[in-house]
Design a protein around this motif. Structure first.
Motif, PDB file in Angstrom:
ATOM      1  N   GLU A   1     -29.923  72.365  14.534  1.00  0.00           N
ATOM      2  CA  GLU A   1     -30.909  71.749  15.412  1.00  0.00           C
ATOM      3  C   GLU A   1     -31.131  70.328  14.947  1.00  0.00           C
ATOM      4  OE1 GLU A   1     -35.586  72.266  16.804  1.00  0.00           O
ATOM      5  OE2 GLU A   1     -34.726  73.677  15.375  1.00  0.00           O
TER       6      GLU A   1
ATOM      7  N   PHE B   1     -29.842  71.663  20.310  1.00  0.00           N
ATOM      8  CA  PHE B   1     -29.410  72.803  19.504  1.00  0.00           C
ATOM      9  C   PHE B   1     -27.898  72.818  19.630  1.00  0.00           C
ATOM     10  CE2 PHE B   1     -33.668  74.091  20.827  1.00  0.00           C
ATOM     11  CZ  PHE B   1     -34.221  74.477  19.611  1.00  0.00           C
TER      12      PHE B   1
ATOM     13  N   ILE C   1     -26.850  81.360  30.005  1.00  0.00           N
ATOM     14  CA  ILE C   1     -28.230  81.365  29.517  1.00  0.00           C
ATOM     15  C   ILE C   1     -29.078  81.972  30.618  1.00  0.00           C
ATOM     16  CG2 ILE C   1     -30.218  79.972  28.824  1.00  0.00           C
ATOM     17  CD1 ILE C   1     -28.266  77.917  27.688  1.00  0.00           C
TER      18      ILE C   1
ATOM     19  N   ASP D   1     -33.978  82.440  28.617  1.00  0.00           N
ATOM     20  CA  ASP D   1     -33.987  81.858  27.261  1.00  0.00           C
ATOM     21  C   ASP D   1     -33.145  82.647  26.262  1.00  0.00           C
ATOM     22  OD1 ASP D   1     -35.690  79.638  27.879  1.00  0.00           O
ATOM     23  OD2 ASP D   1     -37.362  81.049  27.957  1.00  0.00           O
TER      24      ASP D   1
ATOM     25  N   LEU E   1     -29.156  82.933  25.093  1.00  0.00           N
ATOM     26  CA  LEU E   1     -27.776  82.443  25.164  1.00  0.00           C
ATOM     27  C   LEU E   1     -26.848  83.610  24.873  1.00  0.00           C
ATOM     28  CD1 LEU E   1     -25.577  80.180  25.142  1.00  0.00           C
ATOM     29  CD2 LEU E   1     -26.025  79.993  22.687  1.00  0.00           C
TER      30      LEU E   1
ATOM     31  N   LEU F   1     -33.398  81.774  22.462  1.00  0.00           N
ATOM     32  CA  LEU F   1     -33.708  80.358  22.385  1.00  0.00           C
ATOM     33  C   LEU F   1     -35.212  80.173  22.521  1.00  0.00           C
ATOM     34  CD1 LEU F   1     -30.854  79.148  24.752  1.00  0.00           C
ATOM     35  CD2 LEU F   1     -30.898  78.961  22.259  1.00  0.00           C
TER      36      LEU F   1
ATOM     37  N   ILE G   1     -35.671  74.187  26.092  1.00  0.00           N
ATOM     38  CA  ILE G   1     -34.297  73.772  26.381  1.00  0.00           C
ATOM     39  C   ILE G   1     -34.115  73.282  27.818  1.00  0.00           C
ATOM     40  CG2 ILE G   1     -33.332  75.312  24.646  1.00  0.00           C
ATOM     41  CD1 ILE G   1     -32.457  77.096  27.062  1.00  0.00           C
TER      42      ILE G   1
ATOM     43  N   GLU H   1     -31.642  73.722  30.454  1.00  0.00           N
ATOM     44  CA  GLU H   1     -30.513  74.570  30.856  1.00  0.00           C
ATOM     45  C   GLU H   1     -29.516  73.842  31.750  1.00  0.00           C
ATOM     46  OE1 GLU H   1     -31.636  78.290  32.572  1.00  0.00           O
ATOM     47  OE2 GLU H   1     -33.127  78.692  31.021  1.00  0.00           O
TER      48      GLU H   1
ATOM     49  N   LYS I   1     -32.520  69.659  24.342  1.00  0.00           N
ATOM     50  CA  LYS I   1     -33.942  69.990  24.432  1.00  0.00           C
ATOM     51  C   LYS I   1     -34.539  69.202  25.601  1.00  0.00           C
ATOM     52  CE  LYS I   1     -34.520  70.661  19.475  1.00  0.00           C
ATOM     53  NZ  LYS I   1     -35.242  70.167  18.271  1.00  0.00           N
TER      54      LYS I   1
END
Length: 140
Positions: free
Chosen positions: A41, A46, A64, A67, A69, A102, A107, A109, A127
């Motif tokens: 990170e 990430f 994803i 949240d 992965l 996650l 994040i 996506e 992020k």
């Protein structure tokens, strides 16, 4: 320590399995090999690095959802060796599925990127950029 293999399939050599060096293996509950994963990170992303040599980028499925992965792969290959007296065929099958939670609401996506170079799958998950919401309040 020298361990002898009995080559007697009816009686599994339980002692060999018990004394095996488990620290160097990465097995799932189904006794299949799982690829090693590093997750880093930094301020903006990430980064998930997966060691999967011998694969092609078309072998992977990455998604994803909620949240989580999920990285999965399935690859089958055949090897044929022929001689005048016999034919031998060996099957090789590799399949895995790994999932990682996650952080919620952190994040982006829509801008996830993945690449596969020299046996390493690299997934970069950006992020969300949070703008400084400084509000100047005037005094009346």
């Amino acid at each position: 320590m020298l361990l002898k293999n009995t080559d007697f399939p009816v009686f599994p050599n339980t002692l060999n399995e018990f004394l095996r060096d488990w620290s160097t293996s990465n097995f799932s509950m189904t006794n299949t090999t799982l690829p090693a994963v590093n997750i880093k990170e930094n301020e903006h992303d990430f980064i998930v690095d997966v060691a999967v040599p011998g694969m092609d980028k078309k072998d992977f499925k990455i998604n994803i959802e909620n949240d989580i992965l999920t990285i999965s792969s399935e690859k089958t290959s055949d090897k044929n060796t022929s001689d005048e007296k016999y034919t031998r065929k060996e099957y090789s099958y590799m399949s895995f599925k790994r999932s990682f939670s996650l952080p919620k609401g952190v994040i982006n996506e829509n801008n996830v990127k993945a690449s596969y170079i020299n046996g390493e799958l690299k997934i970069t998950i950006p992020k969300l950029i949070k703008e400084n919401s400084i509000k100047l309040i005037e005094i009346e």
